[in-house]
Structures are given as structure tokens and as C-alpha cells.
Design an enzyme around this catalytic site. Structure first.
Site, PDB file in Angstrom:
ATOM      1  N   TYR A 197       0.827  -1.296   0.082  1.00  0.00           N
ATOM      2  CA  TYR A 197      -0.001  -0.007  -0.065  1.00  0.00           C
ATOM      3  C   TYR A 197       0.925   1.149  -0.023  1.00  0.00           C
ATOM      4  O   TYR A 197       0.296   2.289  -0.269  1.00  0.00           O
ATOM      5  CB  TYR A 197      -1.005  -0.176   1.140  1.00  0.00           C
ATOM      6  CG  TYR A 197      -2.277  -0.752   0.772  1.00  0.00           C
ATOM      7  CD1 TYR A 197      -3.266  -0.217  -0.107  1.00  0.00           C
ATOM      8  CD2 TYR A 197      -2.274  -1.952   1.058  1.00  0.00           C
ATOM      9  CE1 TYR A 197      -4.519  -0.798  -0.398  1.00  0.00           C
ATOM     10  CE2 TYR A 197      -3.552  -2.771   0.538  1.00  0.00           C
ATOM     11  CZ  TYR A 197      -4.471  -2.089  -0.026  1.00  0.00           C
ATOM     12  OH  TYR A 197      -5.546  -2.862  -0.606  1.00  0.00           O
ATOM     13  N   HIS A 201      -5.593  -2.946   6.706  1.00  0.00           N
ATOM     14  CA  HIS A 201      -5.109  -3.874   5.815  1.00  0.00           C
ATOM     15  C   HIS A 201      -3.687  -4.560   6.624  1.00  0.00           C
ATOM     16  O   HIS A 201      -3.105  -5.253   5.954  1.00  0.00           O
ATOM     17  CB  HIS A 201      -4.256  -3.085   4.679  1.00  0.00           C
ATOM     18  CG  HIS A 201      -5.457  -2.587   3.756  1.00  0.00           C
ATOM     19  ND1 HIS A 201      -6.290  -3.416   3.144  1.00  0.00           N
ATOM     20  CD2 HIS A 201      -5.928  -1.229   3.279  1.00  0.00           C
ATOM     21  CE1 HIS A 201      -6.920  -2.941   2.182  1.00  0.00           C
ATOM     22  NE2 HIS A 201      -6.856  -1.368   2.380  1.00  0.00           N
TER      23      HIS A 201
END
Length: 732
Positions: free
Chosen positions: A253, A408
Site C-alpha cells: 500500500y 490492511h
């Protein structure tokens, strides 16, 4: 004959095809002089010329196909989803092609596409395929709407000065103001978050503000909806990155979030240079680009947390990131990254990369061992990277001692990965997702991402009583981070030590990973010492997920050949088949596998009653959502305190062409563990009578002096880890 006048339509076509002066049209996101230089030199440098040809081919194909702006209907990977993605790329590409070539047809195409969106956008409401994410209008989740805005506003900026006042007002109001309002005022739960979704929204809204001359949008993007500074782009920079440039959600990410960070920063630099955005927080944006590159092996990102293992530096986010970072720093090592990527971007920054790469200014990127601290203040653990060298195939050990990483993040404190000989050897599953493949639940994260991929047993770290860290709950996981106690990234003995408290009630565990170079070995040994301090008897499992095919197992196995039982009931255990179990002794507790022509032996020191379990993922998976991957699990039962000692040894070679095998068996003949003074002592006996001794002090300080006694001999060292080479033949 008298010459007939051209019909009006033919005259319009002729005029449309004629080049016009793009330099005469004002751009907000890029300085006019930079645009002029880009137009003048577009064909001079191979990397930029190739990108120009690629984008031209894509946009020309879109022009031939005609304008297609469908009513949104599908989830990720579906027909309308993919069409709107193609459209925003085409809008941006056409805008840049107009600026570079001056061909009016590109400006007209982008204009017509945006006018079609001006017809569509006012009629849109909640996306019909919305699921568990905040719904968008053009896409199933609002994140994708933000991505659309970031790309499309760049293309619009390039052509806006060519439009009639009526067309400009219509596109401003019915496309970009509406989109910016939806993503900001109408979506405060996203826009004011500290999260990559908000970063994309902030960037899109802020760049829109610059382009359409709405300062209020810019200030909201920078400072949050109330413009207090408690949210917005600057607060994202404060809270999402560590002082070393590590991004809270992990490398995957970090890659994804970099694009809005760097392109909006470039827009800020162009329009508000007094903010010195690239110097903000000691240059954290530029640090983040370099950190992203460091967190790769052979160009692929370490797949920790929710991550797709096949993501590499060859992505749009890093094409932009490398180009913008190079333009700011002139760091020649970034040119070698661009050379590996094989692409750049159609921006002045991309031109600078192509120009200097063509001039031979590239230098190798400094891939090295380093510690990337986590947390805004650098006090929430760290990602430790130990490299045996800077070569593409050299061994890399990654110790994941980071914080949770928000939604996440995975429940895998003090986990680790290993790369060697160009391959992933000790693996991390990453995410259970088939990105943008509609048949797999619209390309979204699958249920198995929660039930398997994020659970502790899917990783290479301690599991207590078959329960994931923090019970698999996000809120407590966000409150507790590991402590990075020690790190050394140079010399023949590199190491990382970290400690975790709070993952389980009444359990503290500490892990040291030591990379040991040995003369004559192609790759280092890896010593793993994980010590558990508990308050009550428990079952401790230590999985090792590996890539390869088993060659040899040192201990007797009870194999499940007729039917494979499932290892457990929940927390990921329900997804593990049990292939075999065994009870090894101190002399035979090893498993050897082969991967790409190299052998790997994982050797462990079992205590009384220990069990090794050979397992494979894929149980309770009726929809075939999981990859089938092997693991070996060291289990201790009824233990309060424990010490797991493991050694991973790369060795030998197999050449299928020559049909030759060298050193397929381990060179380690024995492994022993003991305590001496305030240190753990691990002895590694090698073929030929050589013994390596690694001593790991309880004190992580690098200044304290320690001493141990091994085989009647006294050894002293300074620092956390000491190493001694003995010759058993001489000693005896």
C-alpha cells in the site's frame, strides 16, 4: 473549372487536424516552460519517445473506438468498471499528447469525453454494485472515483485553456465540482480519514481546486474539511509515514498510496512553492520513494499485510514516484531504477529521467541492509531488512516487527520472510484476492482474506493455543506494537531482535534473526531464536511457510495418505490440511526442500514432547480461493516458557540440463542450544569439524561487554550478538 468551396464539415475536419500552439494555452499543474521543453525534446530520448508512442497508440485506439461513457453497473473487473478506467487514462493521455504534439484532435477527444461525463455525472447516485466499502458513483467503491479524479483532472488541466467558455463552465461544474464535492463534503467519513483512500480523495480534490481556481477546495484537501489541520493531506503526511519513510500499511500500500502523494505534492510545489512540500517533515515524501524501492526483491515488493505478491516497481505509481523524486533530487541511483522499470511518464519529470538516462548518468541503486522505523515518531516497531549483498540474487531477510497497519494489516507480529537465489524461500501468503477478476467476487478481497490470509498461523510467527494475535481483532492490535530492540546491518553477522507484549494475555515473546555469512557458502545461514515467557501452560505453534518441494525429512513420519485431516477449527487452522506428523529428536529434526536448483534445510531443536507437522493450505476452500502452499509447524504442548531454535541453511545445486547434483544434503551435522551467563548460546557443527558459536545476550545494547563459556573455553564480545568460529578437531 472553377474551384468549389469545401463543405463546412470537411473544413471543420481539416481545421481539427491542424496542429495548434499548445504553448499558448495555460496549464496550472505544470509550468509553461517545462511544457515547452517537453514538446521540443519529446523524440530525442528513447525512454520518453517509447512512452510517447505507447500512449499515442492507446489514445488513438480509443479515438477510433469512439466515446463510450456507460452508466455504471459492474464491480471491479466488470465491463463498465474497466471502461471508466480506460476513459480516465485516455483523458490524461490525450491531454498530455496535446501538450506535446500540439495536435488538436487530442484536445477535442478529451473535451468530448468530458462533455459526455457532464451529461452522465449529474444523474449518478450510489453505485449499484456497492458492497462493504464506501460506495462510489462511477465505481463500486469511492476510492476508484478518487483515482478517476486524480487522472482526469491532469488531462483536463492540459486542455482546459483550449475550450470555449461554455464548455469549460459545463465541465467545471457538472464533472469536476460535482466529483470534488462528492468525494469531500459528501464523503467526510473517507475524506477526513487517515488512510490511503483519503489520500487519493485529498489529491483529486486539491488538484481540482488548483485547475478550476477554487482555493477552498485546495485548503480542504490540505487541511481537512474544517480546514483545521486535523485531517487532510498534510496530516496524512504526519501520521501515515515514519521518519524513515515507512508507510503504515506496508510496502504494497506504500506503492499504491505514493501516486497521490507525489503527484499532488508536485502540484503544490508548482502552485504554492512557498510551502516547500518536498522538504516537509525532513523530506518524508522523497524518503518514502526510496524506502519503497528498498522494500523490494528483484523489483517485487515484500508482500506483507494485504498484498499481491506479483506487484513490482513496474507500476504507474512508481513510474510517477521515481520521476518526481529524481526531478527533485537528481539522485543518479534513481535512474537505474527507471532503467529497470523500462518506462517513464509523459511529464517534465519523466523527460528529465529519460534525458539523463540517455546521457549515461545512471548509478546502481544502493540496496542495503537497513532498519525502517514504523509509526509517526518512529517508535512503533520497525521493518528490518538484512541483505547479504546488493546483487539481484543475493539473500534478503525481512523481519516484520511493525505495527498493525490499520485495516490492511495482518496479525503476525515478529514474522519473517526470506529471499535467496532470486526466489521467495520463506514466504508470506499476502492477500486472498484476485484483483479486478470479476469472477472472483468482483475482484474484491475474498472471505478467506479474513479467515486465512490475515490470521497468525498463515505467517511465520508464534501462535498460542491456536488463536491469532489479539484474538484476530483490529482494535487491540492497533494499540500494541513490537519494540525493535537491536539491529546490525553490516559485517558477516547481521541481526535483528524485537520483542512483543500484548498479542496474548500473559505472554511475552522475543525473536532474534541472525544472518551468518560463512566463507565458501554461496548464501548465509539464518539462525532463528524465538523465546516465549508465559504465565501458564499453553500450546505454542511456530509455522514456517516455504516455497519448494520436499527432498528429505530427517525424522519418521506418520503420513495421512488415505485422507487428510484438518488441523483445527478456526483462526486459520481450518484451512490447513495435515499431510504428516512426526516426533523428531535433537539429531534428526530437519526438513530439506529444493527450489530452483538450490537446496534448503530447515533444522529445529525439539524439546521433549515436541511435534513437527507438515501441512498445506487449502482445506475448507470449496470455491478454490486459496493457493496450495506448504508449511512445517513446530508444536510444543503444555509449556509455560519456551525457546524455539531454528536454522535455515541454503546449500548445494541441482542442474537439470547436466543432470548433476552437488551437496544435496546439509553441511550441518549438529545444532545445540544452551544458556551461559545472561546469553543464549547456539552451537552449529559443520562437516569437517568446524563449529560456529552464536551468542545472543539478553541485553540488546551494542556497548555492553559479555562473556560465555563453551566447551571449557571463555569467549568475550561487545554488543548484543557475538560470533565465534571454533575448530573441534583442534580443540579435541
Amino acid at each position: 473549372m472553377t474551384r468549389q468551396p469545401l463543405p463546412f464539415l470537411a473544413l471543420a475536419v481539416l481545421l481539427a487536424a491542424a496542429p495548434i500552439s499548445a504553448a499558448a494555452q495555460e496549464s496550472v499543474l505544470t509550468r509553461p516552460a517545462e511544457m515547452q521543453a517537453m514538446a521540443a525534446d519529446a523524440s530525442r530520448y528513447p525512454l520518453f519517445a517509447a512512452e510517447l508512442a505507447r500512449v499515442r497508440a492507446e489514445v488513438d485506439a480509443m479515438i477510433r473506438a469512439g466515446i463510450d461513457v456507460p452508466m455504471p453497473r459492474d464491480p471491479g473487473g466488470g465491463i463498465t468498471h474497466e471502461q471508466h478506467k480506460r476513459n480516465y487514462k485516455a483523458i490524461q493521455g490525450a491531454g498530455m499528447l496535446f501538450r506535446i504534439t500540439g495536435e488538436r484532435r487530442y484536445a477535442d477527444f478529451a473535451r468530448d469525453m468530458l462533455l459526455a461525463y457532464a451529461d452522465l455525472y449529474p444523474r449518478l447516485g450510489r453505485h449499484p454494485a456497492a458492497s462493504n466499502q464506501v460506495p462510489g458513483r462511477l465505481f463500486w467503491q469511492s476510492l476508484n472515483d478518487s483515482v478517476w479524479l486524480v487522472h482526469s483532472i491532469q488531462g483536463y488541466d492540459a486542455i482546459r485553456g483550449t475550450l470555449s467558455a461554455a464548455d469549460r463552465r459545463r465541465i467545471d461544474d457538472d464533472v469536476f465540482r460535482r466529483a470534488a464535492r462528492f468525494l469531500s463534503d459528501e464523503s467526510p467519513q473517507v475524506f477526513n480519514r487517515i488512510h490511503n483512500h483519503a489520500t487519493w480523495a485529498n489529491a483529486g480534490v486539491g488538484m481540482t481546486g488548483y485547475v478550476i481556481g477554487d482555493r477552498e477546495l485546495v485548503e480542504k484537501a490540505l487541511l481537512g474539511l474544517d480546514r483545521s489541520g486535523s485531517a487532510g493531506f498534510l496530516r496524512q503526511l504526519d501520521l501515515l509515514f515514519s521518519p524513515d519513510g515507512y508507510y503504515a500499511e506496508g510496502p504494497y500500500y506504500q506503492r499504491y498510496a505514493l501516486q497521490p502523494f507525489v503527484v499532488f505534492a508536485q502540484a503544490i510545489e508548482t502552485n504554492d512553492p512557498q510551502r516547500r512540500i518536498f522538504a516537509y517533515r525532513d523530506g518524508v515524501i522523497l524518503k518514502a520513494v526510496r524506502a519503497a524501492v528498498q522494500m523490494t526483491y528483484q523489483g517485487h515488493f515484500f508482500p506483507i499485510n494485504d498484498a499481491m505478491p506479483d506487484k513490482s516497481l513496474r507500476t504507474e505509481e512508481l513510474y510517477q514516484g521515481v520521476a518526481i523524486a529524481y526531478a527533485q533530487t537528481q539522485d543518479p541511483s534513481l535512474l537505474s531504477v527507471a532503467e529497470w522499470q523500462g518506462r517513464t511518464v509523459l511529464t517534465p519529470q519523466g523527460l528529465a529521467v529519460a534525458r539523463d538516462l540517455a546521457a549515461g548518468r545512471a548509478r546502481p541503486f544502493d540496496f542495503r541492509s537497513l532498519l525502517l522505523r514504523d509509526g509517526p515518531n518512529g517508535d512503533q516497531g520497525a521493518l528490518a531488512i538484512l541483505r547479504s549483498g546488493s546483487g539481484a540474487n543475493d539473500q534478503v531477510l525481512v523481519a516484520k516487527n511493525t505495527s498493525q497497519g490499520m485495516g490492511h494489516g495482518h496479525f503476525d507480529k515478529l514474522g519473517w520472510l526470506l529471499y535467496d537465489n532470486g526466489n521467495a524461500i520463506v514466504t508470506d501468503y499476502g492477500a486472498a484476492r484476485f484483483l479486478n477478476i470479476e469472477a472472483k467476487q468482483g475482484g474484491r478481497y475474498l472471505p478467506e482474506n479474513d479467515s486465512w490470509a490475515s490470521q497468525t498461523v498463515a505467517h511465520n510467527t508464534l501462535v498460542v493455543n491456536e488463536t491469532s494475535h489479539f484474538g484476530g481483532e483490529l482494535a487491540p492490535a492497533e494499540r500494541h506494537a513490537p519494540r525493535q530492540l537491536a539491529f546490525r546491518g553490516e559485517g558477516d553477522t547481521q541481526f535483528s531482535t524485537a520483542e512483543m507484549v500484548g498479542a496474548y494475555d500473559g505472554v511475552r515473546f522475543r525473536r532474534s534473526l541472525v544472518q551468518i555469512r560463512i566463507d565458501g557458502n554461496r548464501s548465509p545461514l539464518v539462525l532463528d531464536l524465538l523465546k516465549v515467557d508465559g504465565e501458564r501452560p499453553a500450546q505454542y505453534d511456530l509455522p514456517l511457510h516455504y516455497a519448494g518441494h520436499i527432498i528429505e525429512v530427517g525424522f519418521p513420519l506418520q503420513s495421512n495418505v488415505a485422507a487428510r485431516p484438518v488441523l483445527g477449527q478456526g483462526h486459520g487452522y481450518q484451512h490447513l490440511w495435515v499431510d504428516a506428523t512426526g516426533t523428531p529428536s535433537a539429531n534428526n529434526g530437519f526438513v530439506t526442500w529444493i527450489n530452483d536448483g538450490r537446496f534448503y534445510t530447515y533444522r529445529t531443536l525439539p524439546t521433549a514432547g515436541s511435534q513437527l507437522i507438515l501441512a498445506e493450505s487449502g482445506a475448507n476452500d470449496p470455491n478454490f480461493n486459496l493457493r496450495r502452499e506448504p508449511a512445517v509447524i513446530h508444536r510444543m504442548t503444555g509449556t509455560t516458557d519456551a525457546a524455539f531454535v531454528g536454522l535455515l541453511e541454503p546449500h548445494g545445486a541441482y542442474d537439470p540440463s547436466a543432470e548433476t547434483t552437488v551437496e544435496s544434503r546439509s553441511r550441518v551435522t549438529a545444532l545445540r542450544h544452551s544458556r551461559s551467563g545472561n546469553a543464549d548460546v547456539v552451537e552449529i557443527d559443520l562437516i569437517g569439524g568446524r563449529t560456529l558459536v552464536v551468542a545472543i545476550s539478553d541485553d540488546p545494547s551494542e556497548t555492553a561487554r559479555h562473556s560465555i563459556t563453551v566447551a571449557g573455553r571463555r569467549h568475550s564480545w561487545r554488543g548484543h550478538v557475538g560470533r565465534f568460529d571454533l575448530n573441534r578437531t583442534q580443540t579435541n
